[in-house]
Design an enzyme around this catalytic site. Structure first.
Site, PDB file in Angstrom:
ATOM      1  CG  HIS A 256      -5.895  -2.055   0.183  1.00 40.84           C
ATOM      2  ND1 HIS A 256      -5.040  -1.710  -0.845  1.00 40.84           N
ATOM      3  CD2 HIS A 256      -5.385  -1.481   1.302  1.00 40.84           C
ATOM      4  CE1 HIS A 256      -4.067  -0.955  -0.371  1.00 40.84           C
ATOM      5  NE2 HIS A 256      -4.246  -0.813   0.934  1.00 40.84           N
TER       6      HIS A 256
ATOM      7  CB  SER B 230      -0.951  -0.039   1.194  1.00 36.99           C
ATOM      8  OG  SER B 230      -1.959   0.923   1.065  1.00 36.99           O
TER       9      SER B 230
ATOM     10  CG  ASP C 206      -6.970  -2.644  -3.331  1.00 37.28           C
ATOM     11  OD1 ASP C 206      -7.387  -1.525  -2.981  1.00 37.28           O
ATOM     12  OD2 ASP C 206      -5.775  -2.971  -3.233  1.00 37.28           O
TER      13      ASP C 206
END
Length: 312
Positions: free
Chosen positions: A281, A156, A251
């Site tokens: 995610h 991320s 995601d």
């Protein structure tokens, strides 16, 4: 494919909990909530050696955690940056991920606790990522790592920092990086992709949360167009290290990671890309309890293993 059943159960339970409006939630409150969640984590993988240290950089000391797998020095290394929107996340929140990466890849994993926003806004985290990479590479003998086999990686926001560290190293003729491991990375976009709308609600990371992170990370809205914030906007991605990029079906950043993989390939950079059906995610944090997430994380680690062992 529908959302993984175990993850869906978690998401459904989350919906039952009353949530305070995000504009009323401070970064400190969010971090406390994250820390409470860590109390319920499953047992973690055992690693041959785990050590906490301070990394001394100009004007600041950063906490690092070093995971040494079984094997002999000098080790290949992964300098790892945790996710959390540049606002939350810590060495502890990504401890289980780093343990799996070390054991499966055979790399010595050095997890860096970079400075968080809003206490330290953009580009503080970027500078910490690059400066820590430089310092670790320069002290490779102390860390018992092979300077010819240093990779960077993260998930991320940490994937964002890893990608930008590669760009900075190219610009500044810094450390040689053998590979970049990017797990559902936030790499920016030229036009908002479909996944932002398709998955912007209901899958843990939402459009509202992403905006909350950005409001705390950036000094001004325009900074999102800086290539050190959105590496996909960098003018010349050629010559960057080979990459492994992993995304998830549900995601909002799915198409962001895919677009970065495609732009790297178009620039002549070798890329392994895979999108995981049924996952969301943050799936790497579910690895201790969701077998499919564990398999995905282990596949990322195996790609890293191949990168640092198959040197031409």
């Amino acid at each position: 494919m529908p959302v993984n059943a175990k993850i869906k159960y978690f998401l459904d339970k989350m919906k039952e909990i009353p949530q305070m409006p995000l504009d009323k939630v401070s970064p400190e409150d969010y971090r406390k909530r994250e820390n409470r969640g860590l109390d319920f984590q499953q047992p973690k993988e055992q690693v041959h050696d785990v050590e906490d240290k301070l990394l001394s950089l100009d004007g600041r000391d950063l906490p690092i955690r070093i995971y040494t797998p079984e094997g002999l020095a000098p080790y290949p290394a992964l300098v790892f940056f945790h996710g959390g929107g540049w606002v939350i996340g810590s060495l502890e929140s990504h401890d289980s991920i780093c343990r799996t990466l070390a054991n499966t890849s055979g790399c010595k994993v050095i997890s860096v606790g970079y400075r968080l926003a809003p206490e330290n806004k953009f580009p503080a985290a970027v500078n910490d990522a690059y400066d820590s990479l430089v310092r670790i590479a320069s002290e490779h003998k102390e860390y018992e790592i092979d300077p010819a086999r240093i990779a960077v990686g993260g998930d991320s926001a940490g994937g964002n920092l890893a990608a930008v560290a590669c760009i900075m190293s190219k610009e500044r003729r810094g450390p040689s990086i053998i590979h970049q491991l990017l797990i559902y990375p936030s790499t920016g976009y030229e036009e908002e992709p479909p996944s932002m709308q398709e998955n912007g609600e209901g899958y843990l990371l939402t459009g509202e949360i992403m905006q909350w992170f950005r409001s705390h990370y950036f000094n001004r809205d325009e900074e999102i167009n800086d290539p050190y914030a959105s590496p996909i906007l960098y003018h010349d991605l050629s010559g960057l290290p080979p990459a492994s990029i992993f995304t998830a079906e549900y995601d909002p950043l799915r198409d962001v990671g895919k677009a970065y993989a495609e732009k790297l390939r178009a620039s002549g950079v070798p890329v392994f890309y895979k999108n995981y059906s049924g996952l969301i995610h943050g799936y790497a944090n579910f690895a201790p309890v969701v077998p499919e997430a564990k398999m995905a994380l282990e596949e990322a680690a195996l790609e890293l293993h191949h990168a640092v062992t198959n040197i031409k």
